[in-house]
Design an enzyme around this catalytic site. Structure first.
Site, short mmCIF file in Angstrom:
data_model
loop_
_atom_site.label_atom_id
_atom_site.label_comp_id
_atom_site.label_asym_id
_atom_site.label_seq_id
_atom_site.Cartn_x
_atom_site.Cartn_y
_atom_site.Cartn_z
N SER A 1 28.73 -4.97 10.47
CA SER A 1 29.34 -6.24 10.91
C SER A 1 28.70 -7.51 10.39
O SER A 1 29.24 -8.59 10.56
CB SER A 1 29.39 -6.30 12.44
N SER B 1 32.53 -7.51 11.95
CA SER B 1 32.97 -8.39 13.00
C SER B 1 32.43 -9.81 12.95
O SER B 1 33.02 -10.69 13.56
CB SER B 1 32.59 -7.77 14.34
N LYS C 1 26.98 -16.48 16.31
CA LYS C 1 28.10 -15.61 16.69
C LYS C 1 28.32 -15.67 18.20
O LYS C 1 27.37 -15.70 18.99
CB LYS C 1 27.77 -14.17 16.26
#
Lengths: 480, 477
Positions: B166, B142, B67
């Protein structure tokens, strides 16, 4: 100055701790290195960096708390204090808020409110014009200082005069120096002081509206700044105008106070618990380790000098508040040369006067034993006080043994068994001023002064005043 | 899908160890797929020759997608935000270092909601990520880029972060496994912070075994993160095939869904109940349980997380790194222009919420109150775990929704996290596994356990996974 109003002063003192590394990272502390060489992701506030508490800084804070008689919190918290400014790379300062590491305590007769740990900001350098932000061309940031461990020491509003504030800071500085936790150098910024000042009618228990004087960079400026602010507030009150809560800057050159911001402009720091850190625990072991590093402090030492050595309070403080003087004094007393501690203490100012007030007597040519011997010689009246001072001057210049100097220079006290030297001098004095002699003979002892003075003058100070008086009376008695 | 990339990560590592496949070839195969990414899952893909690998290392050169908010030295790390435009950190996050130390190679950085704020991946400066099951729909967020990349076979596995869901919610919407470990299990050093007391790194993988393997090399105490802790035991690869003696609690408060009629979708409820039936068949006992304060979790979360974010994001001021807009005028103007143009709408909304919640005079009513609710929620879970081994809920009340359908309604968007937000508030671990499909879209099943129950959680998920038999291979084709 209106005497019906009294000043009420509290101090907030920031002290840079002399740890090896910064408060929350491993960067080394420095002073005077090229800018921005001691920084890392943590103290630059880079994304993703996290603080880790410096154990040495905690130890120093505990040491300070113990020295001040504070309560040490077994569990205290760090908070974030939010504000935008380029000297704060995270845009918040990690500080302590509702649960500080140390609460309460006192230094002398001034109560301590709290002592807490926090980190210093970076240094902004304003280029151009005055060096202050207003009117500068641009500002640059040096992050070397950013993250330096600080303790903030907050007093209760117990101070009543600028002089007392100065005195308090002097004692605090000595104390911190003896704790070996800080360089406590105001010029280098390792000690910084803000003062909260208000005035109130004498006898009132209520506090007036206070103003805050920011960041005064010497003890002298602090004292002058506070004095100027007290005058300003008293003039306001006299004119029937209110004191407005604001933060002020004192310009030591113009002696003027200018407003930095008012209460309405005060920051909302939005304190909240620092989620990147766990609660700070001080274990009994940590406390004990810190206690071992707390030596006898100036106020305790002064008390001991009074109680055990019989020094007058003023003398005791003058010695105790300068460690090099008190250490030297104690060594001289320990030499046990035959003088009392009070007698030894009386010679220290004489020595300081000769070697310079900033010098360490231990570094001078006069050993503590020599000073003690000199004090003993004078106390035993084997050397007069005046001659003793001459001996000290010689000692400072050349070192050596006071006794030997006395013999070499012929500075020993003249006495009646010293041939007929002193007796002869007394006779000449009586002959030179028969009026005075007659008055003394009739019992008017006030008239003896000129006679004694004559002998002292003629003997170049070698005569002992008491002995001279005794001899004069003896001779006059014989004449009757 | 080549034969190489059809291998799961753990299987690929075993094949490299056995010298049946070559790590370099595996890396090239994935790089080709990641480079041809049509989902906007990647923000950066590795270039140049494959990095050197040690075939004897535990993870043996299996490529990893990371990420964007994990700092990677010299490699763009923007947390999905324009305000970090061009930012290449001088250091690497501990979790990434741990994994490269165990042998993984860095395949690429994945797209995400800006600063991990969002549940749809529409709040990214790099544009939205598309759901590989239906490109008209969101992947969740997310960690949407990580979930989509794993689901579409652009990466064998990925890491993400979970603050209020997330990892788990995009895993649910993309049909992959996602684990949010106990708070502190993974170091946060080098994770660009959203809400420090909630943020936790975790794995996203095709199955529970891969997730366990990845997690086992992520965790550990880190002296650079004071909030990190050592797990009481290492993470082991799960082998359980049944749930004998396992007591599952189903919290009625969470099953009711949120207010405003935003309850659990029928298809999701159906899949959830079918999974419970399977669990019962595997030997589990199932009963309803109470988490009385759980319905307030969302409110508490949307005070605590924005409050911490308002401080965490204050450092992006244009002075030292990233975007700077202006700078010739005065300082306040430069701050305002940089932050005004650098942050997206959702980030600004949360900064304002958080700033307000911490303001003098409002702290007690908002932030202070939220902390109390947080304590109550943790107490609720403690009480529940006295009776149950795990809590089971649907991960998300919905399957993947259409791009743009909730973008203008932040409250509806926040309800996505209704079932995932209570766990990070309590600091406890939770995971999501695919439990089937509803109208052709994957549904996620969530299990949460007490702190440090990662191993038993992974065991239970492994047994369930086998029974469910979810097949996501069609979207990897």
């Amino acid at each position: 100055m209106s005497s019906s109003y009294e000043p009420v002063i509290g101090l907030e003192i920031h002290v840079q701790l002399r740890t090896r590394t910064k408060m929350f990272c491993g960067c080394e502390l420095s002073f005077g290195d090229p800018p921005n060489v001691h920084c890392c992701p943590v103290c630059l506030g880079l994304p993703g960096a996290l603080p880790v508490v410096n154990a040495a800084a905690v130890d120093f804070a505990v040491r300070i708390g113990l020295a001040l008689g504070s309560e040490i919190a077994p569990r205290s918290l760090f908070h974030r204090k939010n504000y935008f400014y380029p000297d704060s790379p995270k845009a918040y300062q990690i500080s302590q808020y509702d649960v500080p590491i140390c609460s309460g305590g006192c230094l002398g007769d001034v109560r301590i409110h709290r002592v807490h740990l926090e980190e210093d900001a970076a240094k902004l350098v304003h280029i151009g014009s005055s060096g202050r932000i207003h009117g500068s061309d641009r500002s640059v940031v040096d992050f070397n200082r950013c993250g330096t461990p600080l303790v903030e020491i907050v007093t209760e509003p117990d101070l009543r005069s600028p002089e007392q504030a100065h005195e308090f800071l002097t004692v605090l500085r000595t104390t911190l120096r003896q704790l070996e936790v800080s360089d406590v150098n105001m010029e280098e910024g390792s000690l910084r002081c803000d003062a909260n000042v208000s005035i109130r009618p004498v006898g009132s228990a209520r506090l007036g509206t206070k103003t805050e004087l920011k960041n005064m960079n010497s003890f002298r400026f602090l004292q002058r700044g506070i004095r100027a602010e007290i005058v300003r507030q008293q003039e306001l009150v006299a004119a029937g105008e209110p004191v407005v809560q604001e933060t002020l800057h004192f310009d030591p050159v113009s002696e003027r106070l200018t407003s930095l911001r008012s209460k309405e402009e005060a920051h909302d720091y939005r304190y909240f618990p620092e989620p990147d850190l766990v609660p700070l625990l001080v274990t009994p072991e940590m406390r004990a380790a810190a206690a071992e590093r707390v030596p006898e402090l100036p106020t305790d030492r002064a008390r001991r000098f009074e109680a055990e050595l019989g020094l007058r309070p003023g003398t005791a403080r003058d010695l105790a508040f300068r460690r090099e003087l008190s250490d030297y004094f104690e060594r001289a007393v320990a030499a046990d040369a035959g003088a009392t501690p009070v007698e030894v203490a009386n010679w220290i100012p004489q020595l300081v006067e000769r070697i310079g007030s900033a010098a360490d007597p231990a570094q001078s040519r006069v050993g503590p034993e020599a000073l003690a011997t000199l004090a003993a010689l004078v106390a035993a009246k084997r050397v007069s006080r005046d001659a003793g001072r001459e001996v000290l001057t010689t000692l400072v210049a050349e070192g050596g043994d006071p006794q030997a100097i006395v013999e070499r220079e012929g500075l020993g006290t003249l006495s009646d068994d010293d041939g007929d030297g002193l007796a002869a001098l007394v006779d000449s004095a009586l002959a030179a001023d028969p009026d005075a002699a007659a008055k003394v003979a009739q019992g008017n002892m006030k008239a003896i002064g000129p006679l004694v003075g004559y002998v002292m003058r003629e003997s170049k100070g070698r005569a002992d005043g008491g002995e001279v008086t005794r001899l004069i009376r003896e001779r006059l008695a014989e004449q009757v | 899908m080549t034969e190489l990339t059809e291998l799961g990560a753990a299987a690929a590592a075993r094949a490299i160890h056995a010298r049946e496949i070559d790590a370099g070839e595996l890396f090239e195969a994935y790089r080709e797929r990641a480079g041809a990414d049509e989902l906007n899952a990647f923000t950066w893909v590795a270039e140049g020759p494959p990095p050197p690998t040690d075939p004897a290392a535990p993870l043996a050169g299996v490529p990893l997608a990371v990420k964007d908010l994990f700092c990677t030295e010299g490699i763009p790390s923007q947390a999905g935000s324009r305000i970090l435009e061009g930012y290449r950190p001088p250091y690497t996050a501990t979790v990434v270092e741990n994994l490269t130390g165990a042998g993984v190679t860095l395949l690429g950085k994945t797209n995400q909601d800006e600063f991990a704020m969002g549940s749809s991946n529409e709040n990214s400066a790099f544009g939205p990520v598309l759901n590989p099951w239906d490109r008209g729909r969101v992947p969740g967020g997310s960690s949407g880029g990580s979930a989509a990349a794993v689901a579409a076979g652009l990466a064998p596995w990925a890491i993400g972060t979970d603050t209020g869901g997330s990892i788990r919610q995009p895993a649910s919407l993309c049909g992959v496994v996602g684990v949010k470990p106990t708070y502190g299990a993974c170091s946060r050093w080098g994770m660009i912070a959203f809400a420090s007391s909630l943020d936790q790194a975790g794995p996203l993988a095709r199955d529970v075994t891969d997730a366990a393997l990845l997690l086992s090399h992520m965790v550990g105490h880190d002296r650079r993160d004071s909030t990190s802790v050592a797990l009481p035991e290492p993470i082991t690869l799960p082998t359980a095939e049944d749930l004998t003696g396992i007591r599952l609690g189903v919290p009625e408060e969470l099953l009711a869904g949120g207010d405003d009629g935003a309850g659990i979708e029928p298809g999701v409820r159906e899949s959830f109940e079918a999974t419970l039936a399977l669990a019962e068949g595997l030997g589990a006992t199932i009963d309803t349980c109470r988490l009385p304060h759980a319905p307030h979790a969302l409110s508490a979360y949307y005070l605590i997380a924005p409050a911490e974010a308002s401080a965490n994001l204050a450092r992006y001021d244009g002075v030292r790194y990233g975007l700077r807009v202006g700078g010739e005028e005065d300082l306040a103007t430069m701050y305002t222009r940089t932050r005004g143009e650098g942050f997206g709408a959702e980030v600004k909304r949360r900064i304002m919420l958080g700033t307000y919640a911490l303001s003098s005079g409002y702290y007690d009513a908002y932030y202070g109150q939220a902390l109390k609710v947080r304590t109550k929620i943790a107490d609720d879970f403690r009480a529940a775990f006295a009776r149950f081994d795990f809590i089971a809920t649907p991960t998300s009340p919905w399957t993947a929704f259409e791009l743009g359908s909730k973008a203008d309604d932040p409250l509806a968007m926040y309800l996505n996290d209704f079932c995932t937000v209570p766990m990070p508030l309590a600091g406890i671990p939770a995971l999501s596994i695919p439990s089937g499909c509803s109208d052709g879209l994957p549904v996620g099943f969530q299990l949460a356990g007490p702190a440090f129950s990662e191993n038993p959680l992974l065991q239970a998920a492994h047994a369930l996974e086998r029974a469910i038999g979810f097949d996501g291979s069609q979207v990897r084709a």
